[in-house]
Design a protein around this motif. Structure first.
Motif, short mmCIF file in Angstrom:
data_model
loop_
_atom_site.label_atom_id
_atom_site.label_comp_id
_atom_site.label_asym_id
_atom_site.label_seq_id
_atom_site.Cartn_x
_atom_site.Cartn_y
_atom_site.Cartn_z
N ALA A 16 0.83 -1.21 0.00
CA ALA A 16 0.00 0.00 0.00
C ALA A 16 0.86 1.25 0.00
CB ALA A 16 -0.94 0.00 1.20
N MET A 38 2.39 1.63 -3.39
CA MET A 38 1.38 2.17 -4.29
C MET A 38 1.22 3.68 -4.08
SD MET A 38 -1.37 -0.98 -3.93
CE MET A 38 -2.75 -0.17 -4.74
N ARG A 39 1.31 4.11 -2.83
CA ARG A 39 1.24 5.56 -2.56
C ARG A 39 2.40 6.28 -3.24
NH1 ARG A 39 -0.81 3.69 2.70
NH2 ARG A 39 -2.84 4.72 3.05
N ASP A 47 1.76 6.46 -6.90
CA ASP A 47 0.68 7.43 -7.07
C ASP A 47 1.23 8.85 -7.15
OD1 ASP A 47 -1.91 8.72 -6.88
OD2 ASP A 47 -1.59 8.90 -4.73
N THR A 104 -6.43 10.01 -2.98
CA THR A 104 -5.79 8.80 -3.48
C THR A 104 -4.93 8.16 -2.39
OG1 THR A 104 -4.04 10.16 -4.45
CG2 THR A 104 -5.81 9.47 -5.91
N MET A 164 -5.77 4.22 -0.27
CA MET A 164 -4.83 3.25 -0.83
C MET A 164 -4.78 1.93 -0.05
SD MET A 164 -3.19 3.45 -3.68
CE MET A 164 -2.52 5.07 -4.04
N LYS A 190 -10.39 9.52 -7.62
CA LYS A 190 -9.33 8.71 -7.00
C LYS A 190 -8.85 7.63 -7.96
CE LYS A 190 -11.34 9.70 -2.49
NZ LYS A 190 -12.11 9.20 -1.34
N SER A 202 -5.59 5.43 -7.67
CA SER A 202 -5.61 4.31 -6.74
C SER A 202 -6.19 3.07 -7.41
CB SER A 202 -6.42 4.67 -5.49
OG SER A 202 -5.93 5.85 -4.89
#
Length: 682
Positions: free
Chosen positions: A24, A27-28, A31, A46, A50, A83, A86
């Motif tokens: 996570a 992914m942030r 992003d 977003t 996440m 968003k 995400s």
């Protein structure tokens, strides 16, 4: 189960809680890199969603990245479409697409649109962006699953501010009534929306009690505690006989100290230094190939630029805005003129402004920003266009001068029935601002680009429609409409900075067109033109006419410059800032005196072109006369993500395209009328 090989039933991978937590945050990081490369987007939300995105796509939802349309897959609907990054990263980490490709976010023709489009990217279940619609889509999918005797689940992700939309509660009622236990809704309760804290803009809590009253099973969790999130999602799958709701308490901007719990980061992206600091705080700086990703984004953009340039009509020199030492122009967003007018005229006690959550962006909040004593006449209505429109009718019925506004696509479409029945049918004195009209909203993409609003507004009896061309004309139009015009009125303006081509001395009369004439090339673009009221203009035997409104007026002026310098053509430009009532006489006269008419609109072809064509075909004085017509505008297509000026080129509405069309029509004019003997017999 989660990631499944649908042909064998084998689980592809089962993420542990620890792996989900780590992923996570990764992914942030991706992003924020994608948002930085795009230069626009929504960082705050977003980041808050996440953990839930990671849990859904990597552990809880059953789907197969090799077979995105597997019939028995779970569906995930992102009603909170802004968003989208995400969603894209959830798909990418699950294997639906390459992770590094997400860096093309919001770029022209990228499948990673500003708001998700299911026809562009496998794994996206529905095209969303206009808030409040996703739960209804989920209800429809759930009903279809019941009819087909399917047992898959439909997850729907929403925001807490989104609960202000009335359609959400219609869908909540429907899901409860039909006992849709295949629906699992998740609300990202980060407590912030664009205009500020949700409970201050328009209170929505207690959400649990409200959904419970509609027959939902409700769970509340810490949206950043991965174990709680996974447990809640898996528990929701087991609920029988009723839909399930997970209220996930989150922090907007989660994981980045300077973004956390800051409403200002809703629609903001980091600069380079902020990006580097954020990646360090997320402990992912050494896990993300930052430079490679940025090079990929740069290469993609270079290819977009090359393709666009290759499609542009070519002339003897570059006439693009401020590309030369002469004909320089200043640019300001037209929306600022709207705010300036409200600030200047807001002392009138009858004026009441209604905010719809993007108040600063469309500048309607300028009404009270420097005049706090007006705050009692500022009504924050939240994300609720339909109710706000009807409320404005009620205010008008009691003698107030209500003003409401939002993106034009929401101001003139989502609430069209309320405008038609509550406002226009009663002929109430309501002013509606359609902000960010046309493609100028840019990277947000098709759901936020109003290309159809003028059809709707012009079609309503009693409605007046004004489309000013620059910041100055927008201010003057708002001045007039607000305090002097009685009845329903719609003013449409752009978001992006556009050329300033009028002054306070330029004529502006509601319902009357202006004639603009190119006189000479010079240092300043504005000074190269003369503008007079069409009613007082004396024919100069021009070769053709360009009729334009809104930001297309400066483009028409630039086209006239091109046509004079390249071909020696003299052009009469009509600025029809008032589309309804339109200046029919100025149009008839221009057609009669020049014989060639080109319309130019930042809209689907027809809002202006069809009005002009109707006038020409219904004018007896033109019967038997050859009038050659052409139209520049959007050609029956939806918008796309991309920079605003890229989209002007992509949709072929630039001055170069206007000039190219004019040259085509002038060639026909020069050939003269076709005689009967020249026609080929059938």
């Amino acid at each position: 189960m989660a990631l499944i090989d649908s042909t064998t039933g084998r689980i592809i991978r089962n993420y542990s809680i620890e792996e989900l937590i780590e992923t996570a945050d990764l992914m942030r990081g991706y992003d924020l890199v994608a948002l930085y490369a795009a230069g626009s987007g929504h960082a705050g939300g977003t980041l808050s969603i996440m953990d839930i995105a990671a849990a859904l796509y990597l552990r809880v939802a059953n789907h197969d990245p090799q077979h995105p349309n597997w019939a028995d897959r779970d569906r995930i609907i992102w009603s909170t479409g802004h968003k989208a990054p995400s969603l894209y990263l959830g798909l990418a980490f699950a294997g639906f697409c390459r992770i590094e490709d997400v860096v093309t976010l919001r770029k022209l023709s990228s499948p990673f649109q500003g708001h998700p489009h299911w026809l562009k990217l496998p794994g996206v279940e529905a095209s969303t962006g206009s808030l409040g619609q996703g739960l209804s889509i989920a209800v429809g999918m759930a009903l279809a699953a019941r009819l087909d005797r399917k047992s898959h689940k439909i997850f729907c992700i929403m925001g807490d501010g989104e609960q202000q939309e009335g359609q959400v509660w219609e869908a909540a009622m429907e899901a409860g009534h039909y006992e849709l236990d295949n629906v699992i809704a998740i609300i990202d309760c980060n407590r912030l929306q664009i205009d500020g804290p949700v409970d201050e803009v328009m209170r929505v809590e207690p959400l649990g009690a409200k959904y419970g009253a509609f027959g939902w099973d409700v769970l509340r969790v810490d949206g950043h505690d991965m174990e709680q999130v996974v447990d809640a999602l898996e528990q929701a799958r087991t609920v029988k006989g009723r839909p399930a709701l997970i209220l996930a308490d989150t922090v907007k901007g989660k994981g980045v100290s300077f973004m956390e719990d800051q409403a200002g980061w809703h629609g903001k992206t980091p600069n380079r230094d902020e990006l580097l600091k954020a990646l360090q705080e997320l402990n992912v700086a050494d896990k993300i190939p930052l430079q490679d990703l940025l090079e990929k984004a740069k290469a993609y953009q270079s290819e977009v630029d090359r393709r666009l340039e290759g499609r542009m009509p070519k002339f003897g020199r570059n006439y693009w805005w401020n590309s030369a030492d002469t004909m320089r122009v200043q640019m300001e967003p037209t929306r600022k003129g709207f705010g300036q007018s409200l600030a200047a005229n807001g002392d009138d006690p009858r004026v009441v402004c209604l905010g719809l959550d993007i108040s600063g962006s469309i500048t309607i909040s300028d009404f009270y920003t420097r005049n706090p004593e007006r705050k009692e006449r500022w009504m924050s209505m939240g994300i609720a266009e339909q109710s706000a429109t009807a409320a404005a009718a009620g205010l008008a019925r009691e003698g107030k001068l209500p003003v409401l506004g939002t993106y034009a696509t929401f101001a003139a479409a989502r609430n069209l029935d309320q405008i038609r029945t509550s406002v226009c049918y009663g002929n109430f004195n309501v002013m509606i601002a359609g902000a960010h009209g046309g493609v100028s909203v840019g990277p947000d993409g098709a759901t936020h680009q109003a290309l159809e609003d003028l059809f709707a507004m012009q079609g309503l009896p009693n409605m007046s429609v004004v489309v000013p061309c620059d910041i100055v004309e927008t201010r003057r139009a708002t001045d007039y409409l607000l305090l002097h015009h009685v009845g329903p009125k719609y003013v449409r303006f752009a978001r992006e900075a556009t050329p300033i081509v009028t002054t306070d001395k330029t004529p502006f009369v509601f319902g009357q067109a202006n004639v603009v004439r190119f006189r000479r090339e010079g240092p300043v673009f504005l000074d190269a033109f003369e503008t007079v009221l069409a009613a007082s203009y004396a024919d100069e035997a021009e070769d053709l006419t360009i009729i334009a409104c809104g930001p297309m007026v400066p483009e028409a002026m630039r086209a006239a410059f091109i046509l004079k310098k390249e071909f020696g053509y003299e052009t009469r430009i009509l600025n029809v800032h008032t589309l309804k009532p339109i200046d029919s006489e100025a149009i008839r006269r221009a057609a009669r005196e020049t014989g060639v008419v080109v319309t130019s609109e930042e809209h689907q072809i027809g809002a202006l072109a069809w009005r002009v064509s109707g006038i020409l075909t219904e004018s007896p004085e033109l019967y038997g006369r050859a009038v050659i017509t052409g139209a520049i505008g959007v050609k029956d297509r939806f918008g796309d993500s991309g920079a605003p000026w890229e989209l002007i080129k992509e949709f072929e509405v630039s001055a170069e395209h206007i000039a190219h069309k004019a040259v085509e029509l002038m060639a026909i004019k020069k050939r003269g009328p076709v005689r009967h003997r020249e026609l080929t017999p059938c």
